[in-house]
Design a protein around this motif. Structure first.
Motif, PDB file in Angstrom:
ATOM      1  N   ALA A   9       0.846  -1.189   0.000  1.00 19.67           N
ATOM      2  CA  ALA A   9       0.000   0.000   0.000  1.00 19.67           C
ATOM      3  C   ALA A   9       0.886   1.246   0.000  1.00 19.67           C
ATOM      4  O   ALA A   9       1.988   1.243   0.539  1.00 19.67           O
ATOM      5  N   ILE A  10       0.391   2.308  -0.614  1.00 24.40           N
ATOM      6  CA  ILE A  10       1.151   3.559  -0.652  1.00 24.40           C
ATOM      7  C   ILE A  10       1.075   4.237   0.714  1.00 24.40           C
ATOM      8  O   ILE A  10      -0.013   4.542   1.201  1.00 24.40           O
ATOM      9  N   PRO A 135       6.563   3.897  -8.049  1.00 23.93           N
ATOM     10  CA  PRO A 135       5.795   3.192  -9.089  1.00 23.93           C
ATOM     11  C   PRO A 135       5.251   1.854  -8.599  1.00 23.93           C
ATOM     12  O   PRO A 135       5.773   1.265  -7.640  1.00 23.93           O
ATOM     13  N   PRO A 136       4.207   1.343  -9.270  1.00 21.18           N
ATOM     14  CA  PRO A 136       3.673   0.008  -8.938  1.00 21.18           C
ATOM     15  C   PRO A 136       4.731  -1.071  -9.142  1.00 21.18           C
ATOM     16  O   PRO A 136       5.694  -0.899  -9.902  1.00 21.18           O
ATOM     17  N   GLY A 137       4.557  -2.189  -8.453  1.00 19.72           N
ATOM     18  CA  GLY A 137       5.448  -3.322  -8.615  1.00 19.72           C
ATOM     19  C   GLY A 137       6.629  -3.346  -7.679  1.00 19.72           C
ATOM     20  O   GLY A 137       7.393  -4.316  -7.673  1.00 19.72           O
ATOM     21  N   ASP A 143       4.343   7.692  -0.802  1.00 20.33           N
ATOM     22  CA  ASP A 143       4.026   9.022  -1.323  1.00 20.33           C
ATOM     23  C   ASP A 143       4.946   9.958  -0.552  1.00 20.33           C
ATOM     24  O   ASP A 143       4.641  10.394   0.559  1.00 20.33           O
ATOM     25  N   ALA A 144       6.118  10.227  -1.128  1.00 17.47           N
ATOM     26  CA  ALA A 144       7.197  10.891  -0.394  1.00 17.47           C
ATOM     27  C   ALA A 144       7.248  12.383  -0.673  1.00 17.47           C
ATOM     28  O   ALA A 144       7.178  12.816  -1.830  1.00 17.47           O
ATOM     29  N   ARG A 145       7.389  13.159   0.390  1.00 16.11           N
ATOM     30  CA  ARG A 145       7.609  14.605   0.281  1.00 16.11           C
ATOM     31  C   ARG A 145       9.030  14.890   0.747  1.00 16.11           C
ATOM     32  O   ARG A 145       9.472  14.378   1.778  1.00 16.11           O
ATOM     33  N   SER A 214       1.075   6.862  -9.000  1.00 14.41           N
ATOM     34  CA  SER A 214       0.036   6.182  -8.228  1.00 14.41           C
ATOM     35  C   SER A 214      -0.702   5.130  -9.049  1.00 14.41           C
ATOM     36  O   SER A 214      -1.311   4.216  -8.498  1.00 14.41           O
ATOM     37  N   THR A 215      -0.639   5.242 -10.379  1.00 14.18           N
ATOM     38  CA  THR A 215      -1.258   4.258 -11.265  1.00 14.18           C
ATOM     39  C   THR A 215      -0.190   3.718 -12.220  1.00 14.18           C
ATOM     40  O   THR A 215       0.990   4.054 -12.126  1.00 14.18           O
ATOM     41  N   GLU A 216      -0.621   2.882 -13.155  1.00  7.22           N
ATOM     42  CA  GLU A 216       0.306   2.319 -14.131  1.00  7.22           C
ATOM     43  C   GLU A 216       0.835   3.383 -15.096  1.00  7.22           C
ATOM     44  O   GLU A 216       1.847   3.178 -15.763  1.00  7.22           O
ATOM     45  N   VAL A 217       0.131   4.504 -15.183  1.00  8.39           N
ATOM     46  CA  VAL A 217       0.534   5.583 -16.073  1.00  8.39           C
ATOM     47  C   VAL A 217       1.263   6.656 -15.265  1.00  8.39           C
ATOM     48  O   VAL A 217       0.683   7.302 -14.392  1.00  8.39           O
TER      49      VAL A 217
END
Length: 224
Positions: A9-10, A135-137, A143-145, A214-217
């Motif tokens: 999970a992110i 990225p996924p995978g 979700d880094a700041r 957050s997505t594949e794109v």
């Protein structure tokens, strides 16, 4: 949700680019992750890590600048907690403290050592300069700041890492130019370039770069 789902999970995270010196002499503090680390093994990174639930409970001696708060609020409901996490991770992983003198009567357990030094965390000098989602995978996703901070704000000896935990090894100050020769994650190289642009200018940038995976794109945009 099972444990394996939790790991992918992110999670919100925060890192600090602690800058020592100015101009061409500017150096940044970095350390190397262990060879058995699940996330970015053997890579050199900035001090940082995931936001803890208790980070929302911490009151800062001085808050972030309003411009930083407004930009962090675009994607997070507790911007100050991100700053708190950044300061905590810097302290845990390097032993260096960003704080102001003050009493802290009932700190969360993971902040007691900080409070025992007579300090309250101080976010006033942090500048929000970058956001990126893993990225996924990947085995871990964040979700880094990323925050920029002047090493002059640190309380204590900038070369004393004796209180650091063992999460990062080879902690050292490296020039921004030489840092790119280290074994770096791609996003760390990008953030270093952004940091150099900030150091060259005195004013806060008009927007913050955001690599959104957050997505594949994968998309790139700026947070105004």
């Amino acid at each position: 949700m099972n444990a394996s789902a939790d790991k992918t999970a992110i999670r919100d995270a925060a890192s600090v680019l602690l800058i020592r010196g100015t101009g061409e002499d500017a150096r940044v503090l970095m350390g190397q992750r262990g060879s058995k680390a699940a996330f970015m093994p053997e890579k050199f990174v900035f001090p940082g890590g995931a936001v803890d639930a208790t980070d929302r409970e911490v009151t800062l001696a001085r808050p972030l600048a309003q411009a930083c708060i407004a930009r962090l609020a675009q994607g997070h409901d507790a911007p100050q907690a991100l700053a708190v996490a950044a300061i905590r991770e810097l302290w845990e992983e390097t032993g260096l403290m960003l704080g102001c003198a003050g009493a802290w009567p009932d700190p969360p357990a993971d902040w007691r050592g900080f409070a025992e030094q007579g300090l309250v965390p101080d976010a006033y000098g942090l500048r929000y300069i970058f956001r990126a989602i893993t990225p996924p995978g990947r085995p871990r996703r964040f979700d880094a700041r990323f925050f920029l901070a002047n090493a002059e704000a640190v309380i204590g000896d900038l070369d004393d890492f004796s209180s650091a935990c063992d999460e990062l090894s080879h902690l050292h100050w490296v020039s921004l130019r030489e840092a790119r020769r280290l074994n770096l994650p791609f996003i760390t190289e990008v953030v270093l370039a952004e940091a150099q642009a900030h150091i060259a200018g005195e004013e806060m940038a008009d927007s913050v770069p955001f690599f959104d995976n957050s997505t594949e794109v994968s998309t790139f945009r700026r947070i105004a």
